[in-house]
Motif scaffolding. Sequence first.
Motif, PDB file in Angstrom:
ATOM      1  N   ASP A  31      63.203  47.554  53.414  1.00 29.30           N
ATOM      2  CA  ASP A  31      63.045  46.364  54.239  1.00 29.30           C
ATOM      3  C   ASP A  31      61.673  46.276  54.911  1.00 29.30           C
ATOM      4  O   ASP A  31      61.480  45.464  55.817  1.00 29.30           O
ATOM      5  N   TYR A  32      60.760  47.109  54.492  1.00 27.64           N
ATOM      6  CA  TYR A  32      59.404  47.032  55.030  1.00 27.64           C
ATOM      7  C   TYR A  32      58.460  47.461  53.924  1.00 27.64           C
ATOM      8  O   TYR A  32      58.691  48.489  53.267  1.00 27.64           O
ATOM      9  N   LEU A  34      54.298  47.688  52.343  1.00 28.32           N
ATOM     10  CA  LEU A  34      52.893  47.793  52.718  1.00 28.32           C
ATOM     11  C   LEU A  34      52.036  47.833  51.461  1.00 28.32           C
ATOM     12  O   LEU A  34      52.482  48.264  50.396  1.00 28.32           O
ATOM     13  N   PHE A 104      58.210  56.616  53.356  1.00 31.34           N
ATOM     14  CA  PHE A 104      57.508  55.617  52.569  1.00 31.34           C
ATOM     15  C   PHE A 104      57.512  56.047  51.100  1.00 31.34           C
ATOM     16  O   PHE A 104      57.157  57.172  50.793  1.00 31.34           O
TER      17      PHE A 104
ATOM     18  N   TYR B  33      53.410  63.786  57.273  1.00 35.48           N
ATOM     19  CA  TYR B  33      53.792  63.867  55.869  1.00 35.48           C
ATOM     20  C   TYR B  33      52.728  64.613  55.064  1.00 35.48           C
ATOM     21  O   TYR B  33      51.561  64.603  55.414  1.00 35.48           O
ATOM     22  N   TYR B  35      51.639  64.420  50.991  1.00 37.96           N
ATOM     23  CA  TYR B  35      51.792  63.809  49.689  1.00 37.96           C
ATOM     24  C   TYR B  35      50.848  64.492  48.704  1.00 37.96           C
ATOM     25  O   TYR B  35      49.818  65.030  49.075  1.00 37.96           O
ATOM     26  N   LEU B  45      55.911  62.371  47.784  1.00 39.19           N
ATOM     27  CA  LEU B  45      56.130  63.080  49.032  1.00 39.19           C
ATOM     28  C   LEU B  45      56.560  64.514  48.766  1.00 39.19           C
ATOM     29  O   LEU B  45      57.517  64.766  48.036  1.00 39.19           O
ATOM     30  N   PHE B  97      59.133  53.008  63.848  1.00 38.62           N
ATOM     31  CA  PHE B  97      59.480  52.155  62.715  1.00 38.62           C
ATOM     32  C   PHE B  97      58.726  50.834  62.784  1.00 38.62           C
ATOM     33  O   PHE B  97      58.629  50.217  63.814  1.00 38.62           O
ATOM     34  N   ILE B 101      51.458  53.845  58.024  1.00 37.61           N
ATOM     35  CA  ILE B 101      51.233  55.260  57.789  1.00 37.61           C
ATOM     36  C   ILE B 101      49.742  55.451  57.554  1.00 37.61           C
ATOM     37  O   ILE B 101      49.115  54.687  56.810  1.00 37.61           O
TER      38      ILE B 101
END
Lengths: 116, 112
Positions: A31-32, A34, A104, B33, B35, B45, B97, B101
């Motif tokens: 729902d988001y 980028l 993400f 995070y 990656y 990830l 939220f 990022i």
Amino acid sequence: DQQVKQNSPSLSVQEGRISILNCDYTNSMFDYFLWYKKYPAEGPTFLISISSIKDKNEDGRFTVFLNKSAKHLSLHIVPSQPGDSAVYFCAASAEVWDNYGQNFVFGPGTRLSVLP
Amino acid sequence: NAGVTQTPKFQVLKTGQSMTLQCAQDMNHNSMYWYRQDPGMGLRLIYYSASEGTTDKGEVPNGYNVSRLNKREFSLRLESAAPSQTSVYFCASSGVFGNTIYFGEGSWLTVV
């Protein structure tokens, strides 16, 4: 199986024309969304985002469109400039961890070349 | 504005060697995070830390360990490097939220 897909590994566009980069996702919980831009030897940088309550978000030359029923989003760059040549990553998110953060999921990227 | 800083930028390791990638952020973000980026695979990830004191596996955790040292720092350790771990590694952080990022500049690791 990739949850976020960018089916065009590369795209070439003439300077001044429109660039359209596409992204498809499979998880209906996302729902988001980028878009990130990445130059060689640098980290990805944030470009523009959109939440699922909208179907369009605009920032200067960049516009992102979201079609939730089709699970599809696209990034439009108008007019395209040579400096836009980079790899573009689409990313999607669904989880919230105790209101502190989210996960993400990134697509494989599309390399855009804007020709002078 | 430092943002997310990761070290080293480049490293060559021999198979079986160990090393730690360091990462720090100065944005007071809760989540961090790691990656890895491989050709045609996008950003995958490895591990994440939703908040200080917690860490969890991501999509490709095998061969790696992490430590969330404090709110600012999140390190990635390769205990016994393998050629399959040759990649570009990115550390990132995010706030609450709906926020974005933010990535570091990357660490290029080659295992021979």
